[in-house]
Design a protein around this motif. Structure first.
Motif, PDB file in Angstrom:
ATOM      1  N   LYS A  82       0.827  -1.211   0.000  1.00 21.07           N
ATOM      2  CA  LYS A  82       0.000   0.000   0.000  1.00 21.07           C
ATOM      3  C   LYS A  82       0.862   1.262   0.000  1.00 21.07           C
ATOM      4  N   LEU A  83       2.007   1.208   0.662  1.00 18.96           N
ATOM      5  CA  LEU A  83       2.882   2.384   0.707  1.00 18.96           C
ATOM      6  C   LEU A  83       3.514   2.693  -0.638  1.00 18.96           C
ATOM      7  N   PHE A  84       3.926   1.656  -1.364  1.00 14.10           N
ATOM      8  CA  PHE A  84       4.674   1.877  -2.593  1.00 14.10           C
ATOM      9  C   PHE A  84       3.872   1.663  -3.863  1.00 14.10           C
ATOM     10  N   SER A  85       2.604   1.360  -3.746  1.00 16.81           N
ATOM     11  CA  SER A  85       1.776   1.150  -4.915  1.00 16.81           C
ATOM     12  C   SER A  85       1.320   2.493  -5.484  1.00 16.81           C
ATOM     13  N   LYS A  86       1.352   2.596  -6.789  1.00 11.19           N
ATOM     14  CA  LYS A  86       0.926   3.827  -7.460  1.00 11.19           C
ATOM     15  C   LYS A  86      -0.596   3.908  -7.539  1.00 11.19           C
ATOM     16  N   ARG A  87      -1.239   2.761  -7.595  1.00 13.57           N
ATOM     17  CA  ARG A  87      -2.692   2.752  -7.723  1.00 13.57           C
ATOM     18  C   ARG A  87      -3.329   2.598  -6.344  1.00 13.57           C
ATOM     19  N   SER A  88      -4.550   3.027  -6.246  1.00 16.25           N
ATOM     20  CA  SER A  88      -5.278   2.910  -4.994  1.00 16.25           C
ATOM     21  C   SER A  88      -5.783   1.484  -4.846  1.00 16.25           C
ATOM     22  N   THR A  89      -5.504   0.879  -3.692  1.00 17.89           N
ATOM     23  CA  THR A  89      -5.896  -0.518  -3.477  1.00 17.89           C
ATOM     24  C   THR A  89      -7.051  -0.636  -2.497  1.00 17.89           C
ATOM     25  N   GLY A  90      -7.646   0.456  -2.110  1.00 18.41           N
ATOM     26  CA  GLY A  90      -8.793   0.404  -1.210  1.00 18.41           C
ATOM     27  C   GLY A  90      -8.397   0.739   0.219  1.00 18.41           C
ATOM     28  N   PRO A  91      -9.383   0.725   1.105  1.00 18.93           N
ATOM     29  CA  PRO A  91      -9.106   1.103   2.491  1.00 18.93           C
ATOM     30  C   PRO A  91      -8.298   0.030   3.226  1.00 18.93           C
ATOM     31  N   ALA A  92      -7.569   0.479   4.232  1.00 17.44           N
ATOM     32  CA  ALA A  92      -6.727  -0.426   5.012  1.00 17.44           C
ATOM     33  C   ALA A  92      -7.469  -0.989   6.212  1.00 17.44           C
ATOM     34  N   PHE A  93      -8.697  -0.520   6.462  1.00 13.34           N
ATOM     35  CA  PHE A  93      -9.399  -0.946   7.672  1.00 13.34           C
ATOM     36  C   PHE A  93      -9.927  -2.377   7.573  1.00 13.34           C
ATOM     37  N   GLN A  94     -10.373  -2.790   6.395  1.00 11.15           N
ATOM     38  CA  GLN A  94     -10.899  -4.149   6.266  1.00 11.15           C
ATOM     39  C   GLN A  94      -9.812  -5.206   6.509  1.00 11.15           C
ATOM     40  N   PRO A  95      -8.623  -5.110   5.899  1.00  9.03           N
ATOM     41  CA  PRO A  95      -7.574  -6.093   6.224  1.00  9.03           C
ATOM     42  C   PRO A  95      -7.143  -6.015   7.697  1.00  9.03           C
ATOM     43  N   PHE A  96      -7.148  -4.814   8.271  1.00  4.91           N
ATOM     44  CA  PHE A  96      -6.781  -4.675   9.678  1.00  4.91           C
ATOM     45  C   PHE A  96      -7.801  -5.367  10.575  1.00  4.91           C
ATOM     46  N   GLY A  97      -9.080  -5.288  10.242  1.00  5.88           N
ATOM     47  CA  GLY A  97     -10.111  -5.973  11.019  1.00  5.88           C
ATOM     48  C   GLY A  97      -9.937  -7.482  10.975  1.00  5.88           C
ATOM     49  N   LYS A  98      -9.634  -8.005   9.792  1.00  8.25           N
ATOM     50  CA  LYS A  98      -9.385  -9.446   9.673  1.00  8.25           C
ATOM     51  C   LYS A  98      -8.137  -9.845  10.461  1.00  8.25           C
ATOM     52  N   TYR A  99      -7.124  -8.994  10.402  1.00  9.02           N
ATOM     53  CA  TYR A  99      -5.867  -9.235  11.126  1.00  9.02           C
ATOM     54  C   TYR A  99      -6.120  -9.256  12.630  1.00  9.02           C
ATOM     55  N   LEU A 100      -6.894  -8.305  13.102  1.00  9.98           N
ATOM     56  CA  LEU A 100      -7.221  -8.216  14.529  1.00  9.98           C
ATOM     57  C   LEU A 100      -8.065  -9.421  14.968  1.00  9.98           C
ATOM     58  N   LEU A 101      -9.040  -9.797  14.168  1.00 10.13           N
ATOM     59  CA  LEU A 101      -9.888 -10.941  14.488  1.00 10.13           C
ATOM     60  C   LEU A 101      -9.089 -12.243  14.512  1.00 10.13           C
ATOM     61  N   SER A 102      -8.183 -12.408  13.562  1.00 11.90           N
ATOM     62  CA  SER A 102      -7.345 -13.606  13.523  1.00 11.90           C
ATOM     63  C   SER A 102      -6.483 -13.711  14.775  1.00 11.90           C
ATOM     64  N   PHE A 103      -5.895 -12.596  15.191  1.00 14.34           N
ATOM     65  CA  PHE A 103      -5.077 -12.616  16.396  1.00 14.34           C
ATOM     66  C   PHE A 103      -5.933 -12.821  17.642  1.00 14.34           C
ATOM     67  N   GLY A 104      -7.177 -12.417  17.611  1.00 12.26           N
ATOM     68  CA  GLY A 104      -8.080 -12.710  18.719  1.00 12.26           C
ATOM     69  C   GLY A 104      -8.284 -14.208  18.882  1.00 12.26           C
ATOM     70  N   PHE A 105      -8.495 -14.920  17.764  1.00 12.38           N
ATOM     71  CA  PHE A 105      -8.624 -16.375  17.812  1.00 12.38           C
ATOM     72  C   PHE A 105      -7.329 -17.029  18.283  1.00 12.38           C
ATOM     73  N   LEU A 106      -6.192 -16.483  17.842  1.00  6.72           N
ATOM     74  CA  LEU A 106      -4.909 -17.044  18.268  1.00  6.72           C
ATOM     75  C   LEU A 106      -4.669 -16.825  19.760  1.00  6.72           C
ATOM     76  N   LEU A 107      -5.141 -15.695  20.280  1.00  7.63           N
ATOM     77  CA  LEU A 107      -5.019 -15.459  21.726  1.00  7.63           C
ATOM     78  C   LEU A 107      -5.875 -16.445  22.519  1.00  7.63           C
TER      79      LEU A 107
END
Length: 134
Positions: A82-107
């Motif tokens: 996302k930092l180095f891409s020239k094109r817009s790839t969408g919001p970062a909140f949806q992947p962050f939510g999945k990331y947070l949820l996955s770590f919740g299950f791992l906890l």
């Protein structure tokens, strides 16, 4: 749980990518050294002791750490993209939510592993050590 929180935070930063590799390597080194030391010092009884005291919780924890390390590396690489891409790839909140949820299950899995360590491994190790002195 502290280890998972560290892996989670390292996944949020791009610089954390190589540190994740080092942490997973050190965790494997420590567990392997512990088992190897017990087997070297006590022989077959050390192997049984390692199987009773170290193995039960690590059957849960090691896959959790591998999954957590993989998730943090993937998320870190997505941030880098996302930092180095020239094109817009969408919001970062949806992947962050999945990331947070996955770590919740791992906890939750880490809490289960700590229960196994506190009750199952501790009791079986105690009984086996008492058999040394009988």
């Amino acid at each position: 749980m502290k280890y998972l929180v560290i892996l989670f935070l390292l996944g949020l930063s791009v610089i954390g990518l190589p540190i994740v590799w080092v942490l997973l390597y050190v965790k494997g080194l420590v567990v392997g050294f512990s088992v190897g030391f017990l087997v070297n010092q006590i022989g077959v009884k050390g192997l049984i002791l390692a199987s009773l005291s170290i193995a039960p919780q690590n059957l849960i924890v090691i896959p959790v750490y591998i999954i957590a390390g993989t998730l943090s590396m993937i998320f870190s690489l997505k941030l880098l993209n996302k930092l180095f891409s020239k094109r817009s790839t969408g919001p970062a909140f949806q992947p962050f939510g999945k990331y947070l949820l996955s770590f919740g299950f791992l906890l939750v899995a880490a809490i289960i592993a700590s229960g196994v360590e506190a009750y199952v491994a501790n009791g079986s190790m105690e009984a086996f050590i008492k058999s040394f002195y009988e």
